[in-house]
Design a protein around this motif. Structure first.
Motif, PDB file in Angstrom:
ATOM      1  N   VAL A 154       0.836  -1.200   0.000  1.00 39.41           N
ATOM      2  CA  VAL A 154       0.000   0.000   0.000  1.00 39.41           C
ATOM      3  C   VAL A 154       0.875   1.257   0.000  1.00 39.41           C
ATOM      4  O   VAL A 154       0.601   2.206  -0.740  1.00 39.41           O
ATOM      5  CB  VAL A 154      -0.979  -0.008   1.197  1.00 39.41           C
ATOM      6  N   ARG A 155       1.928   1.271   0.801  1.00 40.79           N
ATOM      7  CA  ARG A 155       2.832   2.431   0.817  1.00 40.79           C
ATOM      8  C   ARG A 155       3.482   2.638  -0.544  1.00 40.79           C
ATOM      9  O   ARG A 155       3.550   3.764  -1.047  1.00 40.79           O
ATOM     10  CB  ARG A 155       3.915   2.262   1.887  1.00 40.79           C
ATOM     11  N   ARG A 156       3.943   1.567  -1.164  1.00 40.35           N
ATOM     12  CA  ARG A 156       4.602   1.670  -2.469  1.00 40.35           C
ATOM     13  C   ARG A 156       3.607   2.069  -3.563  1.00 40.35           C
ATOM     14  O   ARG A 156       3.915   2.897  -4.418  1.00 40.35           O
ATOM     15  CB  ARG A 156       5.303   0.365  -2.828  1.00 40.35           C
ATOM     16  N   LEU A 157       2.422   1.500  -3.527  1.00 37.54           N
ATOM     17  CA  LEU A 157       1.397   1.843  -4.505  1.00 37.54           C
ATOM     18  C   LEU A 157       1.009   3.312  -4.358  1.00 37.54           C
ATOM     19  O   LEU A 157       0.908   4.041  -5.356  1.00 37.54           O
ATOM     20  CB  LEU A 157       0.178   0.927  -4.324  1.00 37.54           C
ATOM     21  N   SER A 158       0.822   3.765  -3.143  1.00 39.31           N
ATOM     22  CA  SER A 158       0.476   5.176  -2.889  1.00 39.31           C
ATOM     23  C   SER A 158       1.571   6.106  -3.382  1.00 39.31           C
ATOM     24  O   SER A 158       1.290   7.141  -3.999  1.00 39.31           O
ATOM     25  CB  SER A 158       0.237   5.406  -1.397  1.00 39.31           C
ATOM     26  N   ALA A 159       2.831   5.750  -3.108  1.00 34.68           N
ATOM     27  CA  ALA A 159       3.951   6.587  -3.550  1.00 34.68           C
ATOM     28  C   ALA A 159       4.005   6.657  -5.073  1.00 34.68           C
ATOM     29  O   ALA A 159       4.252   7.723  -5.654  1.00 34.68           O
ATOM     30  CB  ALA A 159       5.266   6.050  -2.985  1.00 34.68           C
ATOM     31  N   ALA A 160       3.760   5.529  -5.749  1.00 37.91           N
ATOM     32  CA  ALA A 160       3.764   5.517  -7.215  1.00 37.91           C
ATOM     33  C   ALA A 160       2.630   6.381  -7.757  1.00 37.91           C
ATOM     34  O   ALA A 160       2.822   7.141  -8.719  1.00 37.91           O
ATOM     35  CB  ALA A 160       3.649   4.085  -7.723  1.00 37.91           C
ATOM     36  N   LEU A 161       1.460   6.300  -7.147  1.00 29.71           N
ATOM     37  CA  LEU A 161       0.333   7.127  -7.580  1.00 29.71           C
ATOM     38  C   LEU A 161       0.621   8.607  -7.350  1.00 29.71           C
ATOM     39  O   LEU A 161       0.286   9.447  -8.192  1.00 29.71           O
ATOM     40  CB  LEU A 161      -0.947   6.717  -6.848  1.00 29.71           C
ATOM     41  N   ASP A 162       1.259   8.940  -6.225  1.00 34.62           N
ATOM     42  CA  ASP A 162       1.627  10.334  -5.961  1.00 34.62           C
ATOM     43  C   ASP A 162       2.546  10.864  -7.058  1.00 34.62           C
ATOM     44  O   ASP A 162       2.378  11.994  -7.525  1.00 34.62           O
ATOM     45  CB  ASP A 162       2.323  10.474  -4.599  1.00 34.62           C
ATOM     46  N   GLN A 163       3.517  10.046  -7.476  1.00 31.69           N
ATOM     47  CA  GLN A 163       4.441  10.452  -8.540  1.00 31.69           C
ATOM     48  C   GLN A 163       3.697  10.664  -9.855  1.00 31.69           C
ATOM     49  O   GLN A 163       3.947  11.642 -10.563  1.00 31.69           O
ATOM     50  CB  GLN A 163       5.536   9.392  -8.729  1.00 31.69           C
ATOM     51  N   LEU A 164       2.794   9.767 -10.187  1.00 32.97           N
ATOM     52  CA  LEU A 164       2.039   9.906 -11.435  1.00 32.97           C
ATOM     53  C   LEU A 164       1.121  11.124 -11.386  1.00 32.97           C
ATOM     54  O   LEU A 164       1.002  11.853 -12.372  1.00 32.97           O
ATOM     55  CB  LEU A 164       1.229   8.639 -11.716  1.00 32.97           C
ATOM     56  N   ASP A 165       0.478  11.353 -10.239  1.00 34.82           N
ATOM     57  CA  ASP A 165      -0.420  12.503 -10.107  1.00 34.82           C
ATOM     58  C   ASP A 165       0.316  13.832 -10.266  1.00 34.82           C
ATOM     59  O   ASP A 165      -0.277  14.833 -10.669  1.00 34.82           O
ATOM     60  CB  ASP A 165      -1.138  12.484  -8.751  1.00 34.82           C
TER      61      ASP A 165
END
Length: 183
Positions: A154-165
């Motif tokens: 979840v932490r890694r997925l959230s961080a990846a989404l933050d980068q894409l956003d």
């Protein structure tokens, strides 16, 4: 996509593909992220019988892969894109962050796909009229999936989404044109 559709699995009221997919056809052109003018939100296509061929053949993988009904895009906030699956790529197009996205079903599926050798892509939409962004996150998510670490996932997925956003989204250059007619 050449995968057969699952019998009895219908889009129902889900119209997410009619919203997020850009179209630039002679008879139908709509910007990325704009609900097609022929689509009735929550009901489907008002020109279903005469819709363009592109609309007839594009289906998300929820229609073709044994996944729970929770994966239906309007419920999950995730479109599992069909492009690339036959080449070993799975792309989660994240419409919105949801409990489902960070829940056990997605973690289990992504863990399984990575273990099976699939490359995992993550994609997010930009503002209406801009192209979505995509990134391969296989190697980024792999440590959490291999360790069966849901919280780390979840932490890694959230961080990846933050980068894409945070990406600078590019305009899609598509002008609206609605001219679907019976032949």
């Amino acid at each position: 996509m050449s995968l057969p559709l699952l019998p009895g699995r219908e889009c129902g009221g889900c119209v997410e593909c009619c919203r997020v997919i850009p179209l630039s056809l002679p008879e139908l052109s709509k910007p990325t992220g704009e609900l097609c003018a022929y689509c009735v939100d929550g009901a489907g296509c008002s020109v279903h019988e005469i819709r363009p061929q592109t609309c007839r053949v594009w289906f998300c993988l929820w229609r073709a892969v044994e996944l729970s009904d929770d994966w239906r895009p309007d419920r999950s906030g995730v479109i599992l894109r069909p492009d690339g699956v036959e080449d070993g790529r799975m792309t989660l197009f994240v419409l919105r962050r949801s409990d489902f996205l960070f829940g056990d079903d997605v973690f289990a599926a992504v863990t399984h796909w990575i273990a099976e050798g699939f490359a995992i892509g993550l994609s997010v939409p930009g503002p209406v009229g801009t192209l979505p962004v995509r990134s391969d996150v296989t190697d980024w998510l792999r440590p959490a999936t291999q360790a069966d670490d849901h919280d780390g996932f979840v932490r890694r997925l959230s961080a990846a989404l933050d980068q894409l956003d945070a990406h600078d989204f590019e305009p899609d250059g598509i002008e609206r044109r609605y001219a679907v007619t019976a032949e």
